[in-house]
Design an enzyme around this catalytic site. Sequence first.
Site, PDB file in Angstrom:
ATOM      1  N   GLU A 142      25.305 -11.876 -14.858  1.00  0.00           N
ATOM      2  CA  GLU A 142      24.756 -12.251 -16.171  1.00  0.00           C
ATOM      3  C   GLU A 142      25.799 -12.979 -17.028  1.00  0.00           C
ATOM      4  OE1 GLU A 142      22.963  -8.812 -18.009  1.00  0.00           O
ATOM      5  OE2 GLU A 142      21.152  -9.043 -16.825  1.00  0.00           O
ATOM      6  N   GLU A 298      17.021  -7.791 -11.221  1.00  0.00           N
ATOM      7  CA  GLU A 298      17.121  -6.507 -11.916  1.00  0.00           C
ATOM      8  C   GLU A 298      15.868  -6.272 -12.744  1.00  0.00           C
ATOM      9  OE1 GLU A 298      20.421  -5.971 -14.523  1.00  0.00           O
ATOM     10  OE2 GLU A 298      21.846  -6.882 -13.152  1.00  0.00           O
TER      11      GLU A 298
END
Length: 696
Positions: A142, A298
């Site tokens: 991320e 995710e």
Amino acid sequence: MHYGADYNPEQWPEEIWPDDVARMREAGVTMVSLGIFAWSRLQPREGEFDFGWLDRVIDLLHEGGIAVDLATATASPPPWASAAYPELLPVDADGATYWPGSRQQYAPSSPVYRRLAGELVTALAERYASHPAVVMWHVNNEYGCHLNADYSDAARDAFRRWLTGRYGDVDALNRAWATNFWSQRYGSFDEVFPPRKAPYSHNPGQALDFHRFTSDMLLECYLMERGILLAHGVTQPITTNFMGAFKPADYATWAPHVDLVSDDCYPDPNDPESFRAAAFQRDLVRSLKPEVPWILMEQASNALNWRPSNAPKAPGQMAALSAQAIGRGADGILFFQWRQSKGGAEKFHSAMLPHAGTDTRTWREVVDLGAKLAALPELPWPAEGEPDADAPATDARVALVFDWENWWAVEASDHPMNRLDHVALVQRWYRALHRRHVQVDLVRPEQVDGRYALAIAPGLYLLREAGAAALTSFVEAGGHLLAGPFTDVVDEFDRFRDGGFLTQLGGLLGVRLEDFGALVAPDAPPAEPGEREARFADAAAAGGADATRETDAPAETDAPALAPLGEHTGTLLAEELHALDASVEAVFTGGRRTGDPALTVRAAGRGTARYLATVPDEAGTQAVVDRLLAAAGVEPVVAGLPEHVEAARRGTLVTLVNHGGPEASVAIAGVDAVTGEPVDGLTLGAWDWALVLDAR
Ligand code: GLA
């Protein structure tokens, strides 16, 4: 179909690992993302690597038939790194340092961070490039998630280099940034700083370039790691996990550099409409790279830890959202994380294997979903994103224009309306389309072409020439366009173009824009004076279109009869618009613009171009969308569904999901992709879903 999670074995004693693998098999796990935050364990000191434990866990997974998406582990530098090289720490706009003790405390443009990360990735690549368990590489994690921008001295130096690369000589920068304003003229690139804390508004060109720079610095980090992996013979796909519409990173420029898009998505169970935001995110990431399926890298099996209140998912909701992702292009369903942590900041975050054990609803749902995914055949691809001459009308799709550069520019300061939330605006249009069960791609203006019947460009303030040209050709070739408000205002340097506003699309639209007419923002404190709302309604009902037309425009020919819009509320802006060569479909019926055009249409070439001069509320947006769908002849994927049941098409696969509402019947025939049984009509209760390979 991948199924799995982030796996952080370094958080657990080694005796637990065999149990992990056994449980993974029970849950149907096929792949785990391994070691994302393991840097301090992989490299306890500079120059010293410890891969023994990673070797053992990879071998254990491999023996258990679990594939590895191997992380490069560079998202959280170990304490020794910041102790030895404090210059790698990031700094905010006020000059405050982000210190170690959490994660992601690195300046993306720091040469020493990049050197250390590169050394770790090199060691990993040398060791594991050809390991048979490794099927994918997970670069960093991320990028930019916690640190939206860095203003450190490393960033200052890199910004100067980046600007030199972009402009070549400083006079080009001076022109682009209009630096004769406020005595900002630069004599050399060495005089330029990142937009650090300043007494008043920053130069808008500088601010916009700093957004581009920030995205590019993160991308450079990714490309550095990717380059090392490839140089060491890595042949597995390489990805890094995106976060949907994440402002700091222009994923449209990143997508060409990942082999597949992977995305993290956490809809809020407290928000009954969050499934539409999730659908938006899935359509966005699919649209970034339509040639290959993406993977949901995710999601949460149940509750989170990082919202003010972290509600559990409803029974069945996790699987329903997983089905949604598959229907919108995912070929992998993974979670953060495999086993719920025992300590650390995320110990309350749900996982596939809960801290409360296997006698839990979460575990049962995880196992059940794993079994269903294992039963799926290979799902069709590609279908979306490809022109398909034989596609039925249900595949006629809608392009919703979304562009990062525009997002950065439209939310800059010192505008007529300084409370625009661009993603919220685009999502309002998306929700209206989603309620009508039509297929939507999220694309840049340059990508709008004949694959689409309808294009909607809300708030496209920064419009590049190529984008304007594409939108124009789209209409001339038969497409239906809706633009506005606050569209086609500036160039890519955030400067007005000569000739007023709508300088590129005004001719196509047949309108001239005089002023933006800001209203008081709907969420302003009640005491704030001023006009908050405009009203608008069908021109015919309000006195006739011709009454408000300033010149004669050709009437639309062959246009389907359109249902009335009704009367609705406009917010934020009530623009002063002149219909020069367009018919007025709706006029303002309340507020300072009463009687003036609110929605215009012009037949252009074989298509139509509409302009909307306000930001309608939810119901008004729905009414406009319904008109556009009717005008463009766009059909739903499945007709007759209530708004809480979603339908998506992926080639011959039709996905249906009941997002927690009343039972609904669905008229569809085909084969159930999970059970292989024929389907002839379905009934879906709350959180039920179906993947149907249709007869087409
Ligand atoms: C992000 C991160 C994960 C984890 C989750 C929690 O997606 O990538 O490491 O922190 O959030 O929701």
